[in-house]
Design a protein around this motif. Structure first.
Motif, short mmCIF file in Angstrom:
data_model
loop_
_atom_site.label_atom_id
_atom_site.label_comp_id
_atom_site.label_asym_id
_atom_site.label_seq_id
_atom_site.Cartn_x
_atom_site.Cartn_y
_atom_site.Cartn_z
N LEU A 291 43.10 -20.34 -16.85
CA LEU A 291 42.58 -19.48 -17.92
C LEU A 291 41.33 -20.14 -18.48
O LEU A 291 41.39 -21.27 -18.98
N LYS A 292 40.20 -19.43 -18.38
CA LYS A 292 38.92 -20.04 -18.73
C LYS A 292 38.17 -19.19 -19.76
O LYS A 292 38.49 -18.01 -19.96
N GLN A 293 37.17 -19.82 -20.38
CA GLN A 293 36.32 -19.13 -21.34
C GLN A 293 35.16 -18.48 -20.60
O GLN A 293 34.39 -19.17 -19.92
N PRO A 294 34.99 -17.15 -20.70
CA PRO A 294 33.85 -16.51 -20.01
C PRO A 294 32.52 -16.89 -20.65
O PRO A 294 32.44 -17.17 -21.85
N HIS A 295 31.48 -16.91 -19.84
CA HIS A 295 30.15 -17.24 -20.34
C HIS A 295 29.60 -16.09 -21.18
O HIS A 295 29.97 -14.92 -21.00
N ASN A 296 28.71 -16.44 -22.09
CA ASN A 296 28.15 -15.45 -23.02
C ASN A 296 26.95 -14.75 -22.37
O ASN A 296 25.80 -15.04 -22.65
N VAL A 297 27.24 -13.82 -21.47
CA VAL A 297 26.20 -13.01 -20.83
C VAL A 297 26.61 -11.54 -20.95
O VAL A 297 27.79 -11.21 -20.98
N LYS A 298 25.62 -10.68 -21.05
CA LYS A 298 25.83 -9.24 -21.16
C LYS A 298 25.41 -8.55 -19.88
O LYS A 298 24.67 -9.10 -19.06
N MET A 299 25.85 -7.31 -19.73
CA MET A 299 25.48 -6.55 -18.54
C MET A 299 23.98 -6.28 -18.50
O MET A 299 23.38 -6.20 -17.42
N GLN A 300 23.35 -6.14 -19.66
CA GLN A 300 21.91 -5.90 -19.69
C GLN A 300 21.12 -7.14 -19.24
O GLN A 300 19.93 -7.04 -18.92
N ASP A 301 21.76 -8.31 -19.22
CA ASP A 301 21.09 -9.52 -18.72
C ASP A 301 20.97 -9.52 -17.20
O ASP A 301 20.22 -10.33 -16.65
N PHE A 302 21.73 -8.65 -16.54
CA PHE A 302 21.61 -8.51 -15.08
C PHE A 302 20.41 -7.59 -14.81
O PHE A 302 20.53 -6.38 -14.75
N LEU A 303 19.24 -8.21 -14.67
CA LEU A 303 17.99 -7.46 -14.61
C LEU A 303 17.78 -6.83 -13.25
O LEU A 303 18.15 -7.38 -12.22
N GLY A 304 17.16 -5.65 -13.25
CA GLY A 304 16.86 -4.97 -12.00
C GLY A 304 16.22 -3.62 -12.27
O GLY A 304 16.47 -2.99 -13.30
N ASP A 305 15.40 -3.16 -11.34
CA ASP A 305 14.69 -1.90 -11.50
C ASP A 305 15.41 -0.78 -10.78
O ASP A 305 16.24 -1.01 -9.89
N TYR A 306 15.08 0.44 -11.14
CA TYR A 306 15.66 1.64 -10.54
C TYR A 306 15.08 1.87 -9.15
O TYR A 306 13.90 1.55 -8.89
N SER A 307 15.88 2.41 -8.25
CA SER A 307 15.42 2.71 -6.89
C SER A 307 14.80 4.10 -6.87
O SER A 307 15.49 5.11 -6.97
N TYR A 308 13.47 4.15 -6.75
CA TYR A 308 12.74 5.41 -6.88
C TYR A 308 12.64 6.19 -5.57
O TYR A 308 12.28 7.36 -5.58
#
Length: 758
Positions: A436-453
């Motif tokens: 049982l571990k402590q999750p890191h403080n990262v958000k989904m918006q920190d997973f950067l990436g552009d839209y596939s046009y």
């Protein structure tokens, strides 16, 4: 008086959010009318047209979801929020159903909707899946206490381990020599720098003594003027060029980069609104309890006596109508609620008999019934039955009639191997064992990436595009975050028990696992083969370990069970150096434990793998119902990564830094590579020099060249492996024009031929 402006803003904002809610309900009414027409829609034979219908519904439901989420987050009226919440959960569930249906009809986890966005006049940002604020903000008191207990245990372990590591740490003789050499070289370097500085001052002093100032004052003034005027003109030219680019829309005005006072005020209002929400909700619950107690004290006896008289009268009327006393309605049939409906006893008896007859007729009647259903399905494509449309219809009526819907669930009890132990002791043991571990403080918006046009265009030309990192972010939000965040949605939406994230090292698989935990407030359990090696030996030990992990995961739900290096559990051949670790020890028991996860258990298994080719693909696909392939970032994603990560680490973007060239030469490199390069270049010393010496793309090239990129061959190998998964096979068959029935009939035919040959 000082509160008057704030109250006025609050009233105006509530009008805005009420109007937003009304607009969302109007759109929802239109969607329900389109999905539940008076006459059922005819099956669609064209798969492209059918998918286009699904895509339009998906995008429209997503916009309703976004509006309802904002309204629910900011509306303060408790009764209104009950109605909004019912519709919000229903819309989320319907969104997941449409996503599941698109996957089944297009045989792909990723979908491209460029044409739909164009038709509906939307932008790629409108396809982003919002993370509802109430996932974490509305935890119950018991849930908060459990989370705080786990956090305290993890914090205690972390504090106790830190000094121990410092005391136990030992340095080898070679490391000590290297450390002394580094310190000595640094000392000599500082000494040489000091000597060079002193010698330079001495030489300058000698030059001044040899060449006294005999220059003409006028010539000196002209020289100074020339330098100053050229500097001033360059500055004015630079300002004029920037103003022209802003006017033409080539560059964003710098004032928009800073936070405006209106934005700050809006954020403060949102925070204040949530506080008012909590106060109103507490008052509302207190009023419900007070009114209920008052009714119970004043009118309970009269109501009870009246109900008994009505039940007694009902039995007499049934006896007079049928000649016998009826059986008391069972709880499954509605109980006493059937007695108090406005129907005659004969009508009630006829309804009960009709229900029994319908249940008997609902059972399949052998091969003829199956063949009939198959022929009906073959006539065309139909939408799958929905578990949320009925709830949305009820929620829509609640909006008009202001009614409240309540649902109750019965909990099922299972055999407990640790019934004599407390939750705290189980958590303490799992933390001590590193499970049982402590999750890191990262958000989904920190997973950067552009839209596939270009996704739609490529598929129209029979070219399967690689998904962008934005597509990965959206898919994981749908499959993991939305179901884990809502109990209602998780119970009724298509159940996903296990997800496998496959891709090269450094693309952000572990980051996504931690982001799912942070966005939903889930606990993180680590059952990676290397983490469980040597722990709980023997079959009984494995059974106890899995029982403890899944028991605590259910009690502390939502929970995420992470399996890093998932391919090791299904090795085709275990490497010699890993035989002592026994990485396949959970291969049989973990799938059995996975089957025990039900709709009411918000527990999700997420596996990550860099090398799925070394695993048995059948066992891997049987374990993980969803396999998400994460590619290396494309040009648009790399541009966003360089831009935002440089700024995040303290760098300043100027015209001297050519991000476009940097994005092109970093083709094949993962986000992990880019982060390491930026950390190497942008040091504290480099940040201090940035005002006089701006960053350039050349500074990042040398550290980038030290890493090996993800070559095209590796990416093609991953695509070939994915083509062998169940969904990949269906995609290939659909692309070649084979029907599923023909594809399934071929192996049977071959099997019979093989038997005849034998």
């Amino acid at each position: 008086m000082w509160r008057f402006p704030f109250l006025l803003n609050e009233i105006m904002s509530q009008r805005t959010y009420n109007q937003l809610w009304a607009d969302a309900q109007s759109e929802l009414t239109q969607l329900l009318a389109a999905e539940l027409p008076p006459e059922p829609l005819r099956p669609e034979k064209d798969r492209v047209v059918f998918f286009q219908r699904l895509a339009v519904l998906y995008v429209r439901y997503l916009q309703v979801f976004r509006d309802l989420e904002v309204a629910y987050d900011q509306v303060v009226h408790p009764q209104k929020r009950v109605v909004i919440r019912a519709n919000l959960d229903g819309v989320i569930g319907r969104l997941l159903e449409l996503k599941n249906e698109m996957v089944e009809k297009e045989f792909s986890e990723y979908h491209y909707m460029d044409d739909v966005l164009h038709d509906l006049k939307l932008t790629p940002e409108d396809l982003e899946i919002p993370i509802p604020q109430h996932f974490i903000g509305e935890w119950g008191k018991d849930v908060r206490e459990r989370k705080e207990m786990v956090s305290k245990i993890l914090q205690t372990i972390k504090i106790s381990e830190c000094p121990q590591l410092d005391m136990v740490k030992e340095m080898s003789h070679e490391d000590a020599v290297k450390l002394i050499q580094v310190v000595e070289r640094a000392r000599q370097g500082r000494l040489r720098a000091k000597l060079n500085q002193e010698s330079k001052k001495y030489r300058n002093q000698i030059d001044r003594d040899k060449h006294p100032q005999v220059a003409d004052m006028e010539a000196a003034a002209v020289c100074i003027q020339k330098v100053w005027k050229s500097h001033a003109q360059r500055k004015r030219t630079k300002i004029d060029r920037e103003q022209e680019e802003i006017l033409l829309g080539m560059v964003i005005d710098p004032k928009y980069y800073s936070t405006l006072p209106s934005e700050t005020t809006a954020r403060e209002n949102e925070i204040h609104t949530r506080t008012i929400q909590q106060e109103h909700e507490e008052d509302y619950q207190k009023c419900i309890v007070a009114i209920t107690n008052q009714l119970r004290d004043v009118e309970a006896h009269d109501i009870s006596q009246t109900m008994k008289d009505q039940i007694r009268q009902w039995f007499f009327e049934c006896r007079d109508a049928t000649g016998t006393f009826p059986d008391y309605p069972e709880d499954e049939e509605g109980g006493s609620a059937l007695i108090f409906t406005e129907k005659s006893p004969q009508q009630l008896m006829e309804e009960i008999a009709a229900k029994e007859e319908e249940e008997a007729n609902a059972k399949p009647k052998g091969k003829e019934e199956k063949g009939k259903r198959t022929r009906e399905e073959e006539a065309g494509l139909k939408m799958l039955p929905s578990a949320f449309l009925a709830d949305l219809v009820v929620g829509n009526k609640m909006y008009d009639e202001k009614k409240r819907l309540q649902e109750w669930k019965e909990e099922k009890k299972e055999k407990d191997l640790t019934a004599d132990r407390t939750l705290g002791s189980l958590c303490q043991e799992l933390v001590d064992q590193g499970l049982l571990k402590q999750p890191h403080n990262v958000k989904m918006q920190d997973f950067l990436g552009d839209y596939s046009y270009l996704g739609t265009t490529l598929r129209q030309n029979d070219i399967e595009p690689m998904p962008s990192l934005s597509d990965v972010r959206q898919v994981l939000s749908l499959y993991a975050i939305l179901p884990l965040g809502s109990q209602f949605v998780h119970e009724k939406a298509p159940l996903i028990k296990a997800i496998l994230l496959a891709g090269p090292a450094g693309v952000g698989k572990k980051m996504l696992v931690h982001a799912v935990c942070q966005e939903t407030g889930a606990n993180l359990f680590d059952l990676s083969p290397l983490n469980t090696a040597g722990k709980y030996p023997g079959k009984s030990g494995i059974a106890m370990m899995l029982h403890m992990v899944f028991k605590v995961a259910r009690l502390l739900q939502p929970s995420v069970i992470w399996i890093g290096d998932a391919e090791k559990m299904f090795y085709k051949k275990v490497p010699k150096e890993e035989k002592d670790l026994d990485p396949k020890r959970l291969k049989k028991d973990l799938p059995k434990a996975l089957k025990l996860i039900k709709g009411e258990d918000r527990v999700l298994i997420i596996g990550t793998t860099n090398d799925p080719l070394s695993a048995d693909i059948k066992g891997l696909c049987k374990m993980y119902s969803k396999i998400i392939l994460i590619p290396r970032p494309d040009y648009g994603s790399r541009f966003i990564l360089w831009k935002q990560l440089i700024e995040k680490h303290g760098g300043k973007l100027t015209k001297d830094l050519n991000l476009s060239s940097l994005s092109k030469i970093s083709d094949g490199y993962t986000p992990g590579h880019i982060v390491k390069v930026i950390q190497t270049v942008i040091t504290k010393r480099r940040i201090l020099q940035m005002s006089k010496k701006p960053l350039t793309a050349l500074e990042f090239v040398e550290p980038l060249a030290k890493f090996d990129p993800v070559f095209q061959e590796e990416e093609e190998a991953l695509k070939s492996w994915y083509a062998k998964t169940p969904l990949g096979k269906k995609r290939i068959k659909a692309a070649t024009g084979q029907d599923e029935e023909e594809a399934s009939a071929k192996p049977v035919k071959g099997k019979d031929t093989k038997k005849k040959g034998k």
